[in-house]
Design a protein around this motif. Sequence first.
Motif, short mmCIF file in Angstrom:
data_model
loop_
_atom_site.label_atom_id
_atom_site.label_comp_id
_atom_site.label_asym_id
_atom_site.label_seq_id
_atom_site.Cartn_x
_atom_site.Cartn_y
_atom_site.Cartn_z
N GLY A 116 0.76 -1.27 -0.07
CA GLY A 116 -0.02 -0.06 0.15
C GLY A 116 0.77 1.27 -0.18
N LEU A 117 1.80 1.20 0.69
CA LEU A 117 2.81 2.30 0.74
C LEU A 117 3.37 2.47 -0.71
CD1 LEU A 117 4.70 1.74 4.18
CD2 LEU A 117 3.04 3.30 3.52
N ALA A 118 3.98 1.53 -1.28
CA ALA A 118 4.61 1.37 -2.35
C ALA A 118 3.60 2.04 -3.54
CB ALA A 118 5.11 0.03 -2.99
N GLY A 119 2.28 1.77 -3.57
CA GLY A 119 1.38 2.30 -4.44
C GLY A 119 1.21 3.62 -4.20
N ALA A 120 1.11 4.22 -2.98
CA ALA A 120 1.10 5.56 -2.73
C ALA A 120 2.28 6.36 -3.26
CB ALA A 120 0.78 5.84 -1.16
N VAL A 121 3.51 5.88 -3.15
CA VAL A 121 4.51 6.48 -3.62
C VAL A 121 4.49 6.71 -5.24
CG1 VAL A 121 6.90 6.26 -4.12
CG2 VAL A 121 6.20 5.87 -1.88
N SER A 122 3.94 5.62 -5.92
CA SER A 122 3.81 5.55 -7.26
C SER A 122 2.76 6.49 -7.91
CB SER A 122 3.59 4.17 -7.74
OG SER A 122 4.62 3.22 -7.45
N ASP A 123 1.64 6.57 -6.99
CA ASP A 123 0.51 7.59 -7.33
C ASP A 123 1.26 9.01 -7.19
OD1 ASP A 123 -1.04 5.33 -7.75
OD2 ASP A 123 -2.39 5.56 -5.98
N GLY A 124 1.92 9.21 -6.20
CA GLY A 124 2.40 10.49 -5.76
C GLY A 124 3.33 11.03 -7.15
N ARG A 125 4.48 9.98 -7.47
CA ARG A 125 5.21 10.49 -8.54
C ARG A 125 4.42 10.78 -10.04
NH1 ARG A 125 9.99 6.11 -7.99
NH2 ARG A 125 10.75 7.27 -9.77
N LYS A 134 -2.46 18.72 -6.26
CA LYS A 134 -3.70 18.23 -5.41
C LYS A 134 -3.56 16.75 -5.35
CE LYS A 134 -8.71 18.11 -5.15
NZ LYS A 134 -10.00 18.35 -5.76
N GLY A 135 -3.32 16.09 -6.65
CA GLY A 135 -3.13 14.85 -6.69
C GLY A 135 -2.05 13.95 -5.73
N VAL A 136 -0.79 14.83 -5.79
CA VAL A 136 0.38 14.63 -5.02
C VAL A 136 -0.01 14.80 -3.44
CG1 VAL A 136 2.54 15.41 -4.23
CG2 VAL A 136 1.80 15.37 -6.74
N SER A 137 -0.73 15.73 -3.11
CA SER A 137 -1.30 15.73 -1.88
C SER A 137 -2.27 14.65 -1.34
CB SER A 137 -1.85 17.12 -1.54
OG SER A 137 -2.70 17.22 -0.44
N THR A 138 -2.97 14.19 -2.23
CA THR A 138 -3.93 13.13 -1.85
C THR A 138 -3.23 11.69 -1.90
OG1 THR A 138 -5.78 14.05 -3.07
CG2 THR A 138 -5.69 11.58 -2.78
N ALA A 139 -2.05 11.58 -2.66
CA ALA A 139 -1.16 10.59 -2.77
C ALA A 139 -0.35 10.42 -1.21
CB ALA A 139 -0.36 10.34 -3.71
N ASN A 140 -0.06 11.71 -0.80
CA ASN A 140 0.81 11.69 0.49
C ASN A 140 -0.03 11.42 1.74
OD1 ASN A 140 2.89 12.73 2.08
ND2 ASN A 140 1.78 14.41 2.55
N ILE A 141 -1.23 11.80 1.50
CA ILE A 141 -2.22 11.41 2.70
C ILE A 141 -2.57 10.04 2.70
CG2 ILE A 141 -4.67 11.53 3.63
CD1 ILE A 141 -4.55 14.47 2.67
N HIS A 142 -2.64 9.40 1.34
CA HIS A 142 -2.86 7.79 1.43
C HIS A 142 -1.43 7.20 1.82
CE1 HIS A 142 -6.14 8.19 -2.30
NE2 HIS A 142 -6.43 8.50 -0.79
N PHE A 143 -0.46 7.61 1.64
CA PHE A 143 0.79 7.07 2.18
C PHE A 143 0.95 7.02 3.65
CE2 PHE A 143 5.08 7.20 3.83
CZ PHE A 143 5.83 6.32 3.11
N HIS A 144 0.42 8.07 4.23
CA HIS A 144 0.35 7.95 5.81
C HIS A 144 -0.89 7.13 6.33
CE1 HIS A 144 3.95 10.48 6.57
NE2 HIS A 144 3.48 11.06 5.25
N GLU A 146 -1.66 4.64 4.75
CA GLU A 146 -1.30 3.07 4.69
C GLU A 146 -0.31 2.85 5.74
OE1 GLU A 146 -2.24 0.63 2.85
OE2 GLU A 146 -3.81 1.76 1.59
N LEU A 147 0.45 3.75 6.28
CA LEU A 147 1.54 3.63 7.00
C LEU A 147 0.89 3.24 8.44
CD1 LEU A 147 4.68 5.34 7.60
CD2 LEU A 147 3.33 5.02 9.52
N VAL A 148 -0.29 3.93 8.70
CA VAL A 148 -0.91 3.79 10.18
C VAL A 148 -1.48 2.34 9.90
CG1 VAL A 148 -3.14 4.46 11.20
CG2 VAL A 148 -1.27 6.25 10.62
N ALA A 149 -2.04 1.76 8.82
CA ALA A 149 -2.75 0.71 8.82
C ALA A 149 -1.76 -0.54 8.93
CB ALA A 149 -3.21 0.39 7.30
N LEU A 150 -0.33 -0.33 9.08
CA LEU A 150 0.26 -1.48 9.24
C LEU A 150 0.16 -1.78 10.79
CD1 LEU A 150 3.92 -0.07 7.87
CD2 LEU A 150 2.27 -2.05 6.81
#
Length: 234
Positions: A116-125, A134-144, A146-150
């Motif tokens: 999930g973290l890797a997917g968010a990194v790819s989405d951000g890039r 705005k999409g980068v911001s959304t991907a950044n929130i998704h990254f964190h 997914e991190l909490v979901a660990l």
Amino acid sequence: MADAQGLADDRALLGRTSTAERVSDILRSRIAEGFFPPGTRLSEESIGGALGVSRNTLREAFRLLTHERLLEHQLNRGVFVRMLTDADVEDIYRTRSLVECAVVRGLGEPPYAVDGLAGAVSDGRRAARAGDWKGVSTANIHFHRELVALAGSARTDELMRSVFAELRLAFHVVDEPRRLHEPYLARNRQILTALQEGRRDEAERLLAEYLDDSRRRVVDAYRRSGAKDERASG
């Protein structure tokens, strides 16, 4: 039997509350994705019509989100998406640091489930290449998220849902989103790499530095915005 009969009398409330919670989930997600900026007035008529829910159900959803500090009711004006203060931003980041760093610190032995973290990194890039900040911001929130979901904790996920939605409200005040978000593309990647390689302590250190730096940047943006508002009103 008398107790059971009392519960049966509340059956209608259960259905309505359940629907209100689902509506609040939808609106919270919309706020977190940036569709409702701070200061937006939420129309009962248009939102209720779009979702096909009653006014009472929608008002209950509004009440739930007001309790989460995402909305506010203004007397004789209606319900609005909250405008945060710099003190709110400080508190959001304090909560993030406490929770996110604890999640990483509490991870067991590697390997970690970081797809999930890797997917968010790819989405951000991908969003950055398209100039979609705005999409980068959304991907950044998704990254964190997914991190909490660990942590594998439904309670922690639920706690942080509102925090991340508030974070989106904080991002709206930043007048140079690329300047804010672009540096964190590489930093997300560094945290991901550390976790992929099983370097949990290094990931926690990178995350703590990341959150402290992001807090200072966003708070500074809030204070600059407040100064501009004061000059405009003067």
